[in-house]
Design a protein around this motif. Sequence first.
Motif: not given
Length: 391
Positions: A329-333
């Motif tokens: 999810r952090f890479l999506t952010f």
Amino acid sequence: MTGHGRSGGHPPPPGVADERDPAPVDPAVAEEFLRQVHAETDPGTTLTDRLRQVRAEIDRTGTWTQTTHELVFGARIAWRNSARCIGRLYWQSLQVRDLRHLHDPADVAQESVGHLRAATRGGKIRSTMTVFAPDAPGRPGPRIRNDQLVRYAGHRAPDGSVVGDPGQADFTDHVVGMGWPRPQPAGRFDVLPLLITGPDGRSRLFDVPPDAVHEVPLRHPEHPWFARLGLRWHSVPAISNMPLEIGGVVYPAAPFNGWYLDTEVGARNLADTDRYDLLPEIAKRLGLDTRSVRTMWRDRAMVELVRAVTYSFDADGVTMADHYSESERFLTFLAKEEAAGRRCPADWSWIVPPMSGSQTPVFHRYYDEPDPDLRPAFLEPHGLRPPAAQA
């Protein structure tokens, strides 16, 4: 809320910042923030009148009053800018409780408890921030000295050991010295009181009601003996000693929370040697060979400890992220921020999980260096007042 003990208001000794004399707001900083609000939320309108109002208010008072819209936007952007946070994908969902009219320690304590209740929701944790009165020239805002709204006491024993959380031993000594009655017998999970400093520089203690602290008893999906260890952990990680700066205005008391990451509890709070240091006990119960680090007993014990934490939170229906999903999810952010044309500073040492780091995608890349000038932002924590200021 119940107050305890003595309070103090002596001036700080030389070399310690005087929190009771906040500086005036720089109009240029306020203008930069207003232009950011305008650009991101309402670019189709004119900003001229608002800029004129704010400049006039700063000229007259040394500070300015943000609208609710500006405050909420600033609080969310401070989270978006937090280089040490892996959970920033959810920044737009932050719930902001605007309590800027409150500055008395008793009111701050009561609504800090209110924050815990609002964020907990029976285990469906909601990302929440409560904003209390700001600093202003001649009138500082309140300060919460606890690093989190819920922390467990660290009780020093005569043999030098600590019952409870060694990371809180100094703070525990401090509040006991102020009159907090140490629980008898001292336990491993005694919730500390809130230590709050008011605008007059005096600090007071307030108990956190037990029914406001939602806790999860820890057990393991395969080992019945784990439950008999009597371990537990609280559900809401509410950071409380980091000032929030928005448009040059500093809110010294603005507790905020997301939800726990599994490794945050299992691989750090309960496993670090200067915290609960549970890995030797877990390894012993598992029957592991602890005579050499080359048996990887620490790694094996840590995995089972994190498994127990995750299993327990899931079984009780309490929100908890796992380090694999949150890394994705952090890479999506990150991709969303880059698509919006924004830099996304990140502190690699905080973003990479403390367990199985190389198995997560956040390990295998570089990030923009943290920018200390990026605003809005959470500032460096304020700690305890020196003993001379509490006498």
